[in-house]
Design a protein around this motif. Structure first.
Motif, PDB file in Angstrom:
ATOM      1  N   GLY B 168       0.649  11.214  -0.289  1.00  0.00           N
ATOM      2  CA  GLY B 168       0.735   9.765  -0.094  1.00  0.00           C
ATOM      3  C   GLY B 168       2.156   9.255  -0.284  1.00  0.00           C
ATOM      4  O   GLY B 168       2.645   8.433   0.502  1.00  0.00           O
ATOM      5  N   LEU B 172       4.780   7.292   2.384  1.00  0.00           N
ATOM      6  CA  LEU B 172       5.519   6.053   2.087  1.00  0.00           C
ATOM      7  C   LEU B 172       7.016   6.230   2.341  1.00  0.00           C
ATOM      8  O   LEU B 172       7.658   5.355   2.929  1.00  0.00           O
ATOM      9  CB  LEU B 172       5.277   5.637   0.631  1.00  0.00           C
ATOM     10  N   LYS B 216       0.328   4.928   8.337  1.00  0.00           N
ATOM     11  CA  LYS B 216       0.661   5.049   6.911  1.00  0.00           C
ATOM     12  C   LYS B 216      -0.524   4.648   6.034  1.00  0.00           C
ATOM     13  O   LYS B 216      -0.871   5.372   5.082  1.00  0.00           O
ATOM     14  CB  LYS B 216       1.871   4.163   6.578  1.00  0.00           C
ATOM     15  N   GLU B 217      -1.150   3.519   6.348  1.00  0.00           N
ATOM     16  CA  GLU B 217      -2.288   3.062   5.530  1.00  0.00           C
ATOM     17  C   GLU B 217      -3.451   4.050   5.607  1.00  0.00           C
ATOM     18  O   GLU B 217      -4.151   4.275   4.608  1.00  0.00           O
ATOM     19  CB  GLU B 217      -2.730   1.655   5.949  1.00  0.00           C
ATOM     20  N   LEU B 220      -2.626   6.912   3.324  1.00  0.00           N
ATOM     21  CA  LEU B 220      -2.779   6.507   1.919  1.00  0.00           C
ATOM     22  C   LEU B 220      -4.256   6.439   1.529  1.00  0.00           C
ATOM     23  O   LEU B 220      -4.614   6.783   0.398  1.00  0.00           O
ATOM     24  CB  LEU B 220      -2.093   5.160   1.677  1.00  0.00           C
TER      25      LEU B 220
END
Lengths: 230, 230
Positions: B168, B172, B216-217, B220
Motif C-alpha cells: 500500500g 502511495l 491507487k484507492e 489501498l
C-alpha cells in the motif's frame, strides 16, 4: 511491514550489516536495503523519509523566497514556515529511526518462550505492549506530515513563484506520507486486542486525515496557477 | 523548480560542492541539500527518488514472497514483478540525475548573450530547445511511476500478506511521484512556444495519469483487506 513478517524470514541478514537511516548510508545504499529482504529499513522508515522530503521542499521554496525585496511582505510568514518545516524534517528523520527501533523491539519480544501456559500469557501481554509502542512513531509521523502539507500551502501561495512546482511536489509527498503513516499505524492496530486503544488511535488518525485530499488538490491548483505566472 | 529560478539566485553555491544523486551523498546529506537554496537537487530529482522508493517497496514485498512454498502458485508472476520493479528503480535513479543535467544545461543556455537582436533570437531558440529537452526526464519518470503503481497492485494482491501494508505504501509513493512528474513536465511546458510540442506532451501525460487515483484507492483497499488477514 507487519510485525509478523520477521519469523517467516529465516534467510534475512542481521540488522547490523544493513544500511539504514541511523547509520546514514548513501541514497543508493538506502534504496538497495529498502528493496532487499533485509529486516530494515521497511515501509515505516521510508514513510518518514518521504515526509521529510516533503518538508525539505517546503524549506527549499522558503529558502528561495526569504530575504528578497519582492517578497518582503511575506518575509515573517515564510521565515516561520521555514523554521517549522526544518523542525518537522528533523523530527521525521528521527521518527524513521524510532519506527525501526520499535519494530526491532517487537521482533525480540516475539522470540520469548511460549511452551507453558504462563509463558504464553506473559509473551502475549508483552507483544500487545510492544505492538502498541510500535504504533506510536507512525502516528506522530502522520501529525508531522499533516503539518508539512499545511506548510506547503503557505509556500505554494506566498513563496517564490519560480518554485511553485516544488511547492506542489511538496504537497504530494506530504500527503502520500500522511496516508502511508495511517497504513503503518493500522497494520499494528490489526493485532491489538484493546478496543479502547484502537478507538483512540483511529480517532487521532481520522482527525489528521480529515480534508487532506481536498487540501492537496487546492494546493496543486494554486501551484499550477502560479507556475504559469499567476 | 522553474528554469527561471536560477537567475534570481545570486547567492547559491556552485553545483560541484552540492551533494546530489550522482555523487551519492548520505540520506541526511541529500535531504540537507534538497532543503537548501543550492541549485541542486530540486523537485525533479526528489520525484525520481520517491518513485524509486515506491519501486523498491514493490521489490521488498516480492523479495519476501518469492521462493516460499506458500506462494508457489504466484512465483512466476512475483518474480516478473521483482525483475521489472528493479529495472524501474534503477531507471528512476538515473532519471533523477538526467533531470538535474538538463536543468543545468538550461541554466547555461540562459547565460548566452542577449545584447543584439541576433543574440536574442539565437538565445531564445536555444532556450526553447533546452526547455523541451528538460521536459523529457520527468515525462519518462511519469511512465516509470505509472508502471511501478501497476506493479504495486500485483504485490498487494498476490504478495506475502505480512507485507501488505508495504504494498500500500508503494502505491502511495508511486502515485505521488507520478503526479509530481506531471507537474515537473508542465512547469517546462509553461515556457514553451510550440503548441504542437505542448499538445503531444499533454496527450502523453494524460494517458499516463488516466485512472490512477482510482487505481491507487483500489490497491489501498486490497492492501487494507490483506493487512487484517483477508
Amino acid at each position: 511491514m507487519s510485525n509478523d513478517a520477521s519469523p517467516a524470514t529465516p534467510t534475512t541478514p542481521t540488522a547490523s550489516t544493513t544500511p539504514n537511516v541511523p547509520n546514514d548510508p548513501t541514497v543508493a545504499g538506502y534504496l538497495d536495503a529498502l528493496a532487499s529482504n533485509a529486516p530494515a529499513p521497511g515501509g515505516g522508515s521510508a514513510t518518514g523519509l518521504v515526509g521529510a522530503m516533503g518538508a525539505a521542499l517546503v524549506s527549499m521554496v522558503a529558502n528561495f523566497t526569504t530575504g528578497r525585496s519582492k517578497y518582503a511582505e511575506v518575509e515573517t510568514q515564510i521565515r516561520g514556515a521555514l523554521d517549522e518545516a526544518e523542525t518537522i524534517r528533523q523530527r521525521l528523520m528521527a521518527l524513521a529511526d524510532e519506527d525501526q527501533a520499535e519494530y526491532e523491539a517487537l521482533s525480540q519480544v516475539r522470540k520469548l518462550p511460549r511452551k507453558t501456559e504462563t509463558e504464553k500469557v506473559t509473551r502475549n501481554a508483552a507483544i500487545q505492549r510492544a505492538t502498541e509502542a510500535a504504533a506510536a512513531p507512525p502516528l506522530e509521523m502522520a501529525a508531522a506530515c499533516r503539518r508539512a502539507l499545511e506548510l506547503s500551502a503557505v509556500v505554494a501561495e506566498h513563496g517564490n513563484h519560480f518554485l511553485a512546482s516544488d511547492a506542489g511536489v511538496a504537497a504530494l509527498f506530504a500527503e502520500a506520507a500522511l496516508r502511508a503513516s495511517a497504513i503503518n499505524v493500522r497494520v499494528n492496530l490489526a493485532t491489538i486486542d484493546d478496543p479502547a486503544f484502537i478507538e483512540e488511535q483511529e480517532r487521532a488518525l481520522n482527525a489528521l486525515l480529515e480534508g487532506t485530499p481536498t487540501l492537496k488538490e487546492e494546493i496543486l491548483a494554486v501551484a499550477g496557477r502560479r507556475m504559469v505566472g499567476g
